[in-house]
Every structure is written in C-alpha cells, then in structure tokens.
Design an enzyme around this catalytic site. Structure first.
Site, short mmCIF file in Angstrom:
data_model
loop_
_atom_site.label_atom_id
_atom_site.label_comp_id
_atom_site.label_asym_id
_atom_site.label_seq_id
_atom_site.Cartn_x
_atom_site.Cartn_y
_atom_site.Cartn_z
N HIS A 1 0.83 -1.19 0.00
CA HIS A 1 0.00 0.00 0.00
C HIS A 1 0.87 1.25 0.00
O HIS A 1 2.05 1.22 0.37
CB HIS A 1 -0.93 -0.01 1.21
CG HIS A 1 -1.99 -1.07 1.12
ND1 HIS A 1 -2.98 -1.22 2.06
CD2 HIS A 1 -2.23 -2.03 0.19
CE1 HIS A 1 -3.77 -2.22 1.73
NE2 HIS A 1 -3.34 -2.73 0.60
N GLU B 1 0.98 3.96 1.84
CA GLU B 1 1.53 4.42 3.12
C GLU B 1 2.80 3.64 3.47
O GLU B 1 3.79 4.22 3.92
CB GLU B 1 0.50 4.23 4.25
CG GLU B 1 -0.82 4.94 4.01
CD GLU B 1 -1.86 4.07 3.34
OE1 GLU B 1 -3.02 4.14 3.73
OE2 GLU B 1 -1.50 3.32 2.40
N CYS C 1 -6.10 1.66 5.68
CA CYS C 1 -6.84 0.44 6.05
C CYS C 1 -6.53 0.06 7.49
O CYS C 1 -5.44 0.29 8.01
CB CYS C 1 -6.51 -0.70 5.09
SG CYS C 1 -4.82 -1.32 5.19
N CYS D 1 -2.54 -0.75 7.56
CA CYS D 1 -1.67 0.42 7.41
C CYS D 1 -1.67 1.29 8.66
O CYS D 1 -0.67 1.93 8.96
CB CYS D 1 -2.10 1.23 6.19
SG CYS D 1 -1.67 0.43 4.62
#
Length: 361
Positions: free
Chosen positions: A53, A55, A79, A88
């Site tokens: 992801h 991040e 998430c 995350c």
C-alpha cells in the site's frame, strides 16, 4: 501547519493516486506524501499489483528518526483490517508520526471510518475529509464497485463517418493515434469483455501493445452461450499466460473439458431473455476480484448493454472515413442513444489527428 499548506500536500497525495489510477488491480490507487518541517521527505503509490500500500511504500523509504513527528497525507483512509497485508494504521502508529491527514473515508466496510478512532486513541492528530470532493471524483469507480458489488463497466466502439463499425478488408477503421488511446484504456481496466463472434471473426489478442504497459494487459472474459468459439483462436491458445473466463450455457462436456485443459476458467451461466444473464456475469466477475471491465464486443453486445443501462462510461472513436459499400455492421443511432443515456459529453480532437474521441459519462 496552515490549512493552505495541508491542502497543498493532500492534493499532491491525490495526484499520486490519480497518476496510478487503473493500474493497481482490484485495490484502489492511493497516494501518500510525508512531510516534516515543511519539507517533503517521502512519498509513495499503491503497488501495481495492489500491494504494498502507498503508506507502507512511503514509510519504508525513511529511517525511524526521519519518521518521528512527521505528517503523512493520504488520498484515502488508511486500512485498519487484516487482509493480504497488515493494517496500514498499525504501520503508521509504529512509525511515531505526529499527524495523519486523509481526504475520504474508505468505502470498504472492513475499514470504513475506523482509522480515525484508532489513530486518535494513540494520541495521533487526525484530520479527515480534506479535499473530499476532489478525491471523490478519483475514487468514483472504486466507490461504485464496492457499493454495488459489481465491476465498473466501460464501453468502447470505433465508428466511420457513415456509422459503420467494421470494414470488409481492413481490420481498423480509426488511425494509429486512436488505437494507442484504446490500448491505454485496456491497460487501465481489470478485464476486457467480448463475444465468441468477435474472436471467431477477428482472432484478436485483446492485450496492451504499448511499450511500458505490456505487463498491464487485462484478463479476458468471453460470452459464448453455445460454445461456438474456435478452439485454435489466439485467446484460447494463450489462456495459460493470461487469465481467461468463458461464460456459457450449453451442456457439452467434451468442449468444456477441452477448454478447461487449456486453462480457460469455465463459468456456467443462466439464461435471461433468451441470452446469457449479464447481471450474473458481472456478479461473477466481481467475485473474481474484477472491479472494472471494458466491453469490446461489436454491435449486438454493445447495443444490448446500452439499451439495458449497463455502461457507466463510454468511449466512441470516430473516423472521418466514409466506408459506403466497404462497410459492415451499421449503427446509425449510436450517437443519439449515447446522448440520451449520459449526462456528460466530452469531445477530444487534439491528439488523434483527424479522428475524434467522444467520452460519455
């Protein structure tokens, strides 16, 4: 930090998301920007497969010291659920960032609205809904797909000046500029939907043939009610290399087993109004993690789906050529029907030489 600067950095995060929109598999494209002492120290996008992801990609570029007391700007709520990756929000908490700012809540019910509470409970300052309207436009396809549990459906058709969609002796109606744009459209969806007739007539590859985007060719879904597809077609021969689905209704074990041996994913489909049930087809594709579909299926399929309001957007490529007696499959009312169905119409003539692209949405 001022609201003006926060908006500047969150817009950068959204632009990162927009830059990779359509290229992150079934996952939404997310952008993340990390700022410390009013300086951008890292940024990240969602990976091309949907993972890692954004991040995580941004945080992993930094040392523990650099992360501490920084601000992370994210286009979409981080998430907070366990899936194929760790949440995350956990990675953000471990990084000791000072502030988290994101544009829009995730529509995914596993995470929706939860990040705010989790991060606040760890004494992290959180601001949400910054540039929400801008971000909502970026995620309209994702939001639609998650809400409806259906893929977002694009239509595409090439048309001559006298409304033919096929020429007797020439495979292409439009010029090379239009065809390149069509290949870019292919690269930005999960799956191309077509019919056995298109395959039998043209033996298409339905892949993306632009340098740098070759690996982003979509899956293929074929509608073949009575299992009439040519078994030596390119798509059947290459089903091992590129995931291929075939929707059918005929009981023919020999053909079904042969196609399965070629690694075609066979899906028996019920009938609705004397044809394959398209609602069932879309639901099946969604269950296979397909969130966007481009229909390249010729006159009958396109007109049927348009009539029954299945298209979310439509791209009509038009050529200045008159085909006259060289033309096949005339669709005289396609423009008027599209105009009736869609509220917004955008014309783009600047980069297609003499061709024209009309975008209905």
């Amino acid at each position: 930090m001022s609201i003006k600067k926060d908006k500047y950095y969150i817009r950068l995060a959204n632009n990162l998301a927009l830059n990779r929109d359509g290229y992150t598999g079934p996952n939404p494209s997310v952008g993340a920007v990390i700022v410390k002492n009013d300086e951008i120290i890292s940024f990240g996008n969602t990976g091309f497969s949907g993972r890692p992801h954004a991040e995580v990609n941004a945080l992993n570029k930094l040392s523990k010291k650099e992360k501490k007391n920084s601000t992370i700007y994210i286009s979409l709520e981080p998430c907070s659920h366990y899936g194929k990756t760790h949440p995350c929000v956990n990675e953000i908490i471990k990084s000791n960032v000072k502030r988290v700012i994101y544009s829009i809540n995730d529509i995914d019910q596993r995470s929706s609205g939860k990040a705010y509470k989790i991060l606040k409970s760890k004494n992290i300052k959180v601001k949400k809904n910054l540039l929400k309207n801008f971000s909502s436009k970026i995620y309209k396809n994702y939001i639609y797909s998650k809400k409806k549990k259906l893929p977002y459906v694009y239509g595409k058709l090439a048309l001559s000046k006298d409304f033919y969609i096929k020429e007797k002796k020439n495979l292409y109606i439009t010029n090379e500029h239009s065809r390149k744009v069509a290949h870019i459209l292919r690269s930005k969806v999960n799956c191309i939907l077509t019919t056995y007739k298109t395959i039998n007539d043209d033996n298409p590859k339905l892949n993306c043939r632009i340098d740098g985007l070759n690996d982003l060719s979509p899956y293929v879904a074929i509608l073949d009610k009575n299992l009439n597809i040519k078994k030596n077609s390119f798509l059947i021969s290459n089903a091992k290399k590129n995931k291929t689905y075939l929707f059918y209704n005929k009981h023919d074990d020999e053909t079904v087993n042969y196609l399965k041996s070629k690694k075609v994913k066979m899906i028996y489909t019920p009938i609705s109004n004397e044809d394959l049930d398209f609602n069932f087809i879309l639901k099946s594709l969604y269950k296979h993690e397909i969130s966007s579909v481009l229909v390249e299926g010729g006159k009958s399929l396109t007109c049927s789906l348009l009539k029954n309001d299945f298209f979310n957007e439509f791209y009509l490529f038009t050529s200045p050529k008159y085909l006259k007696n060289k033309g096949l499959l005339k669709v005289s009312n396609i423009k008027s029907n599209l105009t009736k169905k869609f509220k917004n119409i955008k014309f783009n003539e600047t980069f297609l030489d003499k061709d024209n692209l009309i975008h209905y949405y």
